[in-house]
Design a protein around this motif. Sequence first.
Motif, mmCIF file in Angstrom:
data_model
loop_
_atom_site.group_PDB
_atom_site.id
_atom_site.type_symbol
_atom_site.label_atom_id
_atom_site.label_comp_id
_atom_site.label_asym_id
_atom_site.label_seq_id
_atom_site.Cartn_x
_atom_site.Cartn_y
_atom_site.Cartn_z
ATOM 1 N N CYS A 98 0.844 -1.273 0.017
ATOM 2 C CA CYS A 98 0.138 0.043 -0.012
ATOM 3 C C CYS A 98 0.825 1.339 0.072
ATOM 4 O O CYS A 98 2.092 1.352 0.278
ATOM 5 C CB CYS A 98 -0.934 0.002 1.250
ATOM 6 S SG CYS A 98 -0.246 -0.229 2.810
ATOM 7 N N SER A 147 -1.452 3.096 -6.234
ATOM 8 C CA SER A 147 -2.272 1.844 -6.014
ATOM 9 C C SER A 147 -2.488 0.709 -6.860
ATOM 10 O O SER A 147 -2.521 -0.573 -6.396
ATOM 11 C CB SER A 147 -3.614 2.435 -5.677
ATOM 12 O OG SER A 147 -4.214 3.345 -6.574
ATOM 13 N N ALA A 323 -4.110 6.998 -4.532
ATOM 14 C CA ALA A 323 -5.421 6.366 -4.440
ATOM 15 C C ALA A 323 -6.210 6.406 -5.843
ATOM 16 O O ALA A 323 -7.148 5.424 -6.016
ATOM 17 C CB ALA A 323 -6.210 6.570 -3.404
#
Length: 827
Positions: A98, A147, A323
């Motif tokens: 992540c 991401s 993201a």
Amino acid sequence: MDRYWAGLLDGAGALTRATEPELAAAGVPESLRRRPEYVPVSGRIEDFDLFDAEYFGLSPAEATATDPQQRLFLQEAVHALEHAGWTGADGRRVGVFCGSGENTYAQLLGRDAPVVPDSPATLPLRVSYHLDLRGPSVFVSSLCSTSLTAVHLARRSLLAGDCDLALAGAVNLRLPDHHGYLARPGGVASPDGALRPFDRGASGTVPGSGVGAVVLKRLDAALCDGDTVHAVVRGSALNNDGADRQSFAAPSVRGQRDVVLAALADAGVAPGGIAYVEAHGTGTSLGDPVEIAALLEARERLGVTTDCVIGAVKSSVGHLDSAAGMAGFIKAVLAVREGMVPPTVGHEELNPRIRLDSTGLRVARLNGRAEPWPQAGGPRRAAVTALGIGGTNAHVVLEEPPAAPAAPARSGEAGPARIFPVSAHSPRSFERWRGLLAERVAGLTAADAAHTLQHRRTPRPLRRAWLATSATGLAAALSEPAAPVAAGPVVIGLDPRNLAPHGLDARLPEFLPALRADLGSPGEDGTEVLRAALWALGALSDVPVLAGAGAGEYLALAAAGVLAPEVALRCADGHGRAVAAALPGADLSACERHLDAVEAELRTAAWAPAVREVRLAGAGVRVAPGGLPPADRLLDMTRGAVMGAEPPAATCEGPDLFAALGAWDRWLALVAHCWERGTDVPWHLVEGSGEGRVALLPPYPFEETRHWPAEAPPAPEAAVATPARPTPADARREPREHLATIWQEVLGVDDVQPDDSFFLLGGHSLLASQVMARIWERLQVRVSLGDLLEAETLEGMAGLVAERLAAERLFTSLAPAADDTVGTVEL
């Protein structure tokens, strides 16, 4: 996720434009609002200041000092893993891949805030620590492609065997939250607050905040485990543009083309079957044409002209930076699963610099509704692109999930009784979770709801279990207010006299395979019920206390490891036969033979220390773990029972196992009773083989508590901060008062008691080092970190400090005063 998909299908954008009163109420500085380049549009995360610190074992002060990006991702990681049905009970390795945006929150904290690891790179490490995940833990950073890069790396780790499940995702939170952005001339931000992917009017992107996570698993393992599969990742690739571009931030056609070709080669599927591409689509005049050119070149090299629709989610939610790829990935997963292509918000007319005639490509337009899948026949396939500033390109190929077995029709009719366990970490979360389940389970089968709650949800401290025969009945029961059961020691009674006259319930052998084998074997010796009790106790091995009466006392000792099972069975059987032979009109000589046999067994048996507590009602003995009962007391108990001195039935503590073995509903109630009070229960004891499928339940409702730095009062203009030694008044204060104040500051708690544990309030070694530093600052007393941690409680730490203070005072009293005359000697 359902709301996200519904909004995409409706073409509803999540970008919001704030009014002047709203901006003022939100505290956006007027100097910023008046700037001509300020655009009051944003893609925001609401309530980003709320966090369930207690759930993750953080003190309030540490939670406040932690980057809210990490707090948001922690909670979404729990939701993603729970959605995937992972409970941590099977020991599988879970990897974490992540990334996050920069930590701009740290500048909002005061200088007295607890020091916590605040680098973005600690995000996966924090997730692995708080969720006890044992696979690779890797921070990913490739800016806008972070991401999707995480998805690629997570997939590679799975295929390499580094982990059994992989969590991939990212978070980006724009702080300070100014409800807008500055669109500087010549920049990439949209000057009017509209993001128009591949459109003639495209003028720039709109920044946004978001968080997303997915769980990856090998397909064969997911199907074997009966998991819910939303899509299959067929292939992925990652590369960089290198120096083949006009500048560091400029895109490259060749690099983007090559990553598409590499991902398709990795997927091993016909490229013409890709019917949808979720593009990066930033709505910029340079980036959009380059991305389409790269896609066209890749298709041209492969000779592909089939229909393919292009979409871009950024116009709906904003550019989420790190993201961004996750927003597009989840959208593509849902599209390929549902067979629908959402409209592209903001796209009305194609950018004239983009030529799609006779190529098979087209952009999904905003026409008010979604469209069906562009291609018929063959599995649905889609692709996702994410492009990072600096040249890291990621491309993933997706395929629709395999067809799931047909689900049984939902029926409101009553079936067999089942246990539905519900648990939470706080009373408020329990109430909310109960209400959410009440709304959801009515649309499920009872078997699916029970299976999912039993096997696919992590048991939490506050528990309650419902027994119901249908999903409708369960929904009604959940709708009624009910508090969780208080955790406490579990005691099971063992008294064979409480068994129903008809003996064992006929359904029990189905759930106790060892018992089924025993009952099906030839040469039964009349101990079926006693054997059933032992097998049931073996299955409930986590029950800490067993309370036996009469023949049940021998079984309790066997279950606690004191006596061998066969010895205990013979003693319990002999006890029962001796008592029966002593009844009026029976054979008293047979009674003596049975008593002699019991005595012989006890004299020759090998005794071992108890592994759990045993309470023997007739013998009047309580055996603690590690202890041994006196054999003579057991024999006296049996002889007393023969003489009529056996305690009456139903005098054992706790629910009785033998009563439960005689009726299925009572057996379920016993298992539920044990689980509610903290015992781990093997759910196969109450669920038929192959019964129940994984159902999608609402996400766990975290406790919503605000954790945000308080606004510091303005300092006096002439004030100068200077370190000060403790005053005499300070030195006279009790050390406990000083320690209590320090604990409140470091842990962020309002009140502490002398016997409070530093660790149970969320403390750890890093916070303890801050306690140590503040003790020195205020009391000029040095204590070691090891001594502080060993002291643990407030009282213990205060005593430690008091000892150091006393030693220092003694040393001071023995030292010469400053004005004492010191003699000199000439040499």
